[in-house]
Scaffold this motif. Sequence first.
Motif, PDB file in Angstrom:
ATOM      1  N   PRO A 126     -87.413  49.294 -19.350  1.00 55.33           N
ATOM      2  CA  PRO A 126     -86.550  50.335 -18.776  1.00 55.33           C
ATOM      3  C   PRO A 126     -87.060  50.875 -17.448  1.00 55.33           C
ATOM      4  CG  PRO A 126     -86.957  50.724 -21.109  1.00 55.33           C
ATOM      5  CD  PRO A 126     -87.895  49.644 -20.677  1.00 55.33           C
ATOM      6  N   HIS A 127     -88.360  50.771 -17.201  1.00 52.69           N
ATOM      7  CA  HIS A 127     -88.940  51.305 -15.966  1.00 52.69           C
ATOM      8  C   HIS A 127     -88.947  50.276 -14.844  1.00 52.69           C
ATOM      9  CE1 HIS A 127     -90.307  54.680 -18.419  1.00 52.69           C
ATOM     10  NE2 HIS A 127     -90.765  53.796 -19.272  1.00 52.69           N
ATOM     11  N   ALA A 174     -83.502  44.483  -8.611  1.00 49.31           N
ATOM     12  CA  ALA A 174     -84.931  44.456  -8.297  1.00 49.31           C
ATOM     13  C   ALA A 174     -85.762  44.817  -9.529  1.00 49.31           C
ATOM     14  CB  ALA A 174     -85.238  45.418  -7.160  1.00 49.31           C
ATOM     15  N   LYS A 175     -86.948  44.217  -9.639  1.00 49.09           N
ATOM     16  CA  LYS A 175     -87.845  44.474 -10.755  1.00 49.09           C
ATOM     17  C   LYS A 175     -89.062  45.291 -10.349  1.00 49.09           C
ATOM     18  CE  LYS A 175     -86.594  40.301 -13.340  1.00 49.09           C
ATOM     19  NZ  LYS A 175     -87.096  39.054 -13.994  1.00 49.09           N
ATOM     20  N   GLY A 233     -90.319  53.509  -1.802  1.00 49.04           N
ATOM     21  CA  GLY A 233     -89.075  53.079  -2.410  1.00 49.04           C
ATOM     22  C   GLY A 233     -88.683  51.652  -2.103  1.00 49.04           C
ATOM     23  N   ARG A 234     -89.514  50.891  -1.412  1.00 50.09           N
ATOM     24  CA  ARG A 234     -89.176  49.513  -1.101  1.00 50.09           C
ATOM     25  C   ARG A 234     -89.308  48.630  -2.349  1.00 50.09           C
ATOM     26  NH1 ARG A 234     -92.741  47.692   3.899  1.00 50.09           N
ATOM     27  NH2 ARG A 234     -94.333  48.767   2.622  1.00 50.09           N
ATOM     28  N   THR A 235     -88.483  47.585  -2.402  1.00 52.50           N
ATOM     29  CA  THR A 235     -88.521  46.621  -3.503  1.00 52.50           C
ATOM     30  C   THR A 235     -88.781  45.229  -2.950  1.00 52.50           C
ATOM     31  OG1 THR A 235     -86.165  46.066  -3.448  1.00 52.50           O
ATOM     32  CG2 THR A 235     -86.804  48.028  -4.708  1.00 52.50           C
ATOM     33  N   GLU A 236     -88.885  44.273  -3.854  1.00 54.06           N
ATOM     34  CA  GLU A 236     -89.102  42.895  -3.401  1.00 54.06           C
ATOM     35  C   GLU A 236     -87.872  42.340  -2.691  1.00 54.06           C
ATOM     36  OE1 GLU A 236     -87.579  42.348  -7.667  1.00 54.06           O
ATOM     37  OE2 GLU A 236     -88.702  43.806  -6.490  1.00 54.06           O
ATOM     38  N   ARG A 242     -98.348  46.605  -7.507  1.00 50.33           N
ATOM     39  CA  ARG A 242     -99.318  46.780  -8.577  1.00 50.33           C
ATOM     40  C   ARG A 242     -99.118  48.150  -9.227  1.00 50.33           C
ATOM     41  NH1 ARG A 242     -99.691  42.276  -7.395  1.00 50.33           N
ATOM     42  NH2 ARG A 242    -101.541  40.989  -6.979  1.00 50.33           N
ATOM     43  N   PHE A 243     -99.422  48.243 -10.521  1.00 55.56           N
ATOM     44  CA  PHE A 243     -99.448  49.532 -11.199  1.00 55.56           C
ATOM     45  C   PHE A 243    -100.802  50.186 -10.958  1.00 55.56           C
ATOM     46  CE2 PHE A 243     -96.046  47.493 -13.611  1.00 55.56           C
ATOM     47  CZ  PHE A 243     -95.135  48.543 -13.729  1.00 55.56           C
ATOM     48  N   CYS A 244    -100.793  51.495 -10.902  1.00 53.43           N
ATOM     49  CA  CYS A 244    -102.038  52.241 -10.699  1.00 53.43           C
ATOM     50  C   CYS A 244    -102.565  52.705 -12.044  1.00 53.43           C
ATOM     51  CB  CYS A 244    -101.795  53.438  -9.779  1.00 53.43           C
ATOM     52  SG  CYS A 244    -103.287  54.434  -9.501  1.00 53.43           S
ATOM     53  N   SER A 245    -103.790  52.352 -12.348  1.00 52.90           N
ATOM     54  CA  SER A 245    -104.382  52.708 -13.637  1.00 52.90           C
ATOM     55  C   SER A 245    -104.820  54.165 -13.701  1.00 52.90           C
ATOM     56  CB  SER A 245    -105.589  51.802 -13.920  1.00 52.90           C
ATOM     57  OG  SER A 245    -106.570  51.957 -12.900  1.00 52.90           O
TER      58      SER A 245
END
Length: 281
Positions: A230-231, A238-239, A246-249, A258-261
């Motif tokens: 869902p996120h 876009a995934k 706010g930019r996407t692929e 990347r996700f931030c841990s």
Amino acid sequence: MNWLDKMERKIGRFAIPNLTVYLLAGYVIGYFVILLMPRLVLWLTLEPALILRGQVWRLISWVLIPPTTNLISLVFLVLLYYSLGSVLERTWGTFRYNVYIFSGIFFTVIAVFILYAVYYFVFGVEMPLSSVGLISTNYITMSIFLAFAAIYPDMEVLLYFILPIKMKWMAIVYAVMALYYFVRGGVGERVAIAASLLNFVIFFLSGRNTRRFGPKERARKARFKQQSAPHMKYSGGAKHRCAVCGRTELDDPCLEFRFCSKCNGNYEYCQDHLFTHQHVK
């Protein structure tokens, strides 16, 4: 990325789908050859001396020799290994399953030729045809069973469609039987058993990444995919989307995300803001 991943990227398109079907169909053909033309089977066996004299088809034709000539046992074997092989192919992928089967065949051929060389160069005689006998792919198919039991040890199957038993217990019984036949069997049987076990050890146990095919790891990945789905659905299909700009692929195919841990929640950042954003607490 291990060696199998690299091989798959280069030659994966040549893999044969549903390889189990072809292997078991070969057993059926071999059964009728033995039933209707028993003398013809002598032209199918794996005999190094005859192969070196030009009968090269024996490198492949021995695969047609069925593990049993009992029709009822052959039917049970075909049904069992069609099920196990199909599941294993879906679990590993077509290419890896192809490598597993063909490497077992290759190891068996190499082992028989090594045995022939020992007879010829050490004892000074050609290996007697009776020393090898009718080598079949029986123990190669049994290595399918071992691989399946290693991935799904707690899965229950109906033995002869009657008795429920877990795969891990059947694998232990097989290991004991293989050890018995290795000690009491002839040279050819020992070669076949050793080749199949070598295939299992090299391909399965030595591969560190094979754990990702286990049911626990696959279930964990499925849960993560379901929770993160869902996120990771944005406008335009876009995934990935940067939480800062706010930019996407779709805006730039060269962007990496990347996700931030250190952020609380599922916050994804592009390469320009991964190390410069303020962490969400």
